[in-house]
Every structure is written in C-alpha cells, then in structure tokens.
Design an enzyme around this catalytic site. Structure first.
Site, mmCIF file in Angstrom:
data_model
loop_
_atom_site.group_PDB
_atom_site.id
_atom_site.type_symbol
_atom_site.label_atom_id
_atom_site.label_comp_id
_atom_site.label_asym_id
_atom_site.label_seq_id
_atom_site.Cartn_x
_atom_site.Cartn_y
_atom_site.Cartn_z
ATOM 1 C CB ILE A 149 54.050 -53.399 7.179
ATOM 2 C CG1 ILE A 149 53.626 -52.499 6.520
ATOM 3 C CG2 ILE A 149 53.105 -52.657 8.662
ATOM 4 C CD1 ILE A 149 52.238 -52.699 5.875
ATOM 5 N NE ARG A 229 43.170 -55.455 2.660
ATOM 6 C CZ ARG A 229 43.637 -54.397 2.704
ATOM 7 N NH1 ARG A 229 43.670 -54.219 3.973
ATOM 8 N NH2 ARG A 229 43.759 -53.339 1.635
ATOM 9 C CG ASP A 253 43.020 -49.274 10.917
ATOM 10 O OD1 ASP A 253 42.293 -48.700 11.053
ATOM 11 O OD2 ASP A 253 43.710 -49.317 10.432
ATOM 12 C CD GLU A 258 38.026 -52.549 6.678
ATOM 13 O OE1 GLU A 258 37.964 -51.529 5.642
ATOM 14 O OE2 GLU A 258 38.304 -52.397 6.987
ATOM 15 C CG HIS A 277 40.612 -50.307 6.670
ATOM 16 N ND1 HIS A 277 40.170 -50.643 5.636
ATOM 17 C CD2 HIS A 277 42.737 -50.148 6.039
ATOM 18 C CE1 HIS A 277 41.493 -51.248 5.241
ATOM 19 N NE2 HIS A 277 42.667 -50.926 5.118
#
Length: 314
Positions: A149, A229, A253, A258, A277
């Site tokens: 990524i 994270r 994000d 969460e 997310h």
C-alpha cells in the site's frame, strides 16, 4: 483428491457463494449459512473458513477441523489477540488495496490543499473569493509503512512531484521511495514531512507509536493521514496537536474505538475529516480471486499468498 469444506462467515455470503460457484475449485464443498444453527452444524467438518476477522473469531474454538482461514480484510489483528488459537494457516488480502488507498489519499489531499470544501460553501452563498494555495510539487511526504500500500501511494505521489520518504521496521529500500529509514529514526525524519501518512498494522510495536512526545517532532501545519490502524495514534495527543495547530489537518479513516463514539471531539473539529474505515473496501471479486489462487496452492502444498506471521502480527 482430498475433499475440503469451506464455511463462509462473511457479511457478503451470497456474493461470495455465487462467485465461488463459478470458479473451478476441485474437491471443495461450499457452505453459506444464513442461520446460527447452520453455522454450528458445519463447524465440525469445515477445514476452511472465509470471512471478516471479527466474524471468524467467535467460531475459531469450535472449528475443530480448521486448517486454513482466509480473511477478507488485510488487517487481522482481531485474530491475533492473546488466547486466540494459532494452529492453522491464516491468510489475508494484503497487496490488493494499493490503488483504492491511493485514490483516497489524493482525493482528500487535493480537497484540502485546493480548499474544495470552502469553495463549495462560497458557491452556496454566491461568493466569488479566491483562496491562496500551494502546489503539491516540491512537498515531502513521509509514509510510515512501506509495504504494497505504501509503495502504491509513493508511486502516485511521485507523479505530483512530491518527494517520498519511508519508515519501516527494517528500513529496507522500497520501490517509489527516495529514502527509507528504520522506526528508530522516525523522530529525526518527521520534521521533513509536509504530509504524513500512517499505513501501519496493529502490532505491539506500533500501538501508540504517535504519542504526544512523537507528535512534538512533526513540522507545524502538517497534513496527517491515518489509514492503517487507529491504535497507532494516541487520540488525546492528536486532538491537542490539532487544537494548537501543530497538525494543520487530519484525515482519519481508522480509530482506537470503532465506530468512532458520538461524543468524540474529533467529529466537530474543523480541521478533521472523519471517514468510516472504508478507504480500502474488500471487493468480493478481488477476495475470491485471492482465495481461488490460495485454494489451489493449499491443495498442492505450495506457499500461499498473504500468509500471516502470527508472531509478527502481519
């Protein structure tokens, strides 16, 4: 050829079942339950599981025949907590999210630097008022996490004329990065960054990596992205840095809790963008492509894609 049973434990069971039925997967029986009783009936014979980590976790102890679990997410920290079994092969879907995450980063980066939200508000009031801005060309981006990524983000950034630095556990060179550093050098590198991107997984080494002391080293006004994270960042320290202007804008994000609690101060901060997310969505057709390749490797005893190291946490 040995027979295998796949138990689907995903929020998208119907899609996965339809896609998998179209694939040629020799010796595989697919179970796509809709009721809890159907799950419990299949668990004793299912040697393969596929689903989101949080949906897999409650059933691991009862999956007595389990040999392999395919996560539909890249992050599998839910399955690595103390007490979770590690006597099976766990694979994730890392290496497929680079394009999606890169789109997310640059959509928001351009929106912030070109003041798109402000112009939308000015349009609503029929207000013609140019706002000064700076080009991305010549800026420096620091990406913490230089895997697939991070490399995709780096390659995209270079197209904008951005200098890209990287930080990783090993500090090894990686495609797209001008230079990479070990985590121990992070404080030294942070002052160079106009844009800071965290794509870190959740591991004991990364938790609270960005605490109050660390944030004191960043360049004032930095644009900060967290798409790895949430527990990599001390949210109280982050809020303080946003309040005092040390962080100019934060695009978040992922969060320590969460969904983000309704009473979190982050919701209402003018220099914060909160997304649920979803920077990199696990599209079922991509996950099935990974699963099919891995299934053939599984039955042939070959190394599998995205195999998770339980000790490293990724």
């Amino acid at each position: 050829m040995s027979a295998h049973t796949l138990l689907l434990l995903s929020q998208d069971n119907e899609q996965y079942h339809a896609l998998l039925k179209q694939a040629y997967l020799p010796g595989l029986t697919i179970v796509a339950p809709t009721l809890q009783g159907e799950i419990q009936a299949a668990l004793p014979i299912a040697d393969i599981l596929l689903g989101e980590p949080a949906r897999l976790k409650p059933w691991l102890k009862e999956a007595r025949a389990l040999k392999w679990a395919q996560s539909t997410y890249a992050g599998v920290d839910t399955l690595l907590t103390p007490g979770c079994r590690h006597d099976y092969r766990l694979t994730n879907v890392r290496d497929i999210f680079g394009p999606l995450i890169s789109e997310y980063i640059f959509a928001h980066l351009l929106s912030v630097t070109r003041h798109l939200r402000h112009y939308r508000e000015q349009q609503r009031h029929h207000n013609w008022q140019p706002i000064p801005y700076q080009s991305l060309q010549g800026k420096t981006m620091l990406i913490v996490g230089t895997g697939s990524i991070g490399q995709h983000i780096a390659n995209t950034a270079r197209q904008f004329g951005i200098t890209v630095l990287g930080v990783s556990r090993s500090g090894r060179e990686a495609p797209g990065f001008e230079r990479t550093y070990q985590v121990q050098a992070l404080n030294k590198v942070l002052p160079k960054a106009d844009i800071l991107v965290s794509v870190l997984p959740s591991t004991p080494e990364t938790r609270n990596l960005f605490d109050g002391e660390r944030l004191n080293h960043i360049k004032p006004g930095v644009i900060f992205f967290n798409i790895g994270r949430g527990d990599a960042v001390d949210e109280a320290a982050l809020i303080q840095a946003l309040r005092n202007g040390r962080i100019g804008a934060a695009i978040l994000d992922v969060f320590a809790t969460e969904p983000l609690p309704a009473d979190s101060l982050l919701w209402d901060m003018p220099n914060v963008i909160v997304t649920p997310h979803n920077a990199g969505y696990s599209f079922p057709d991509q996950v099935v492509g990974r699963f099919c390749r891995n299934y053939l490797k599984f039955i042939e005893g070959k190394p599998m894609e995205g195999l998770v190291n339980f000790d490293l946490g990724y």
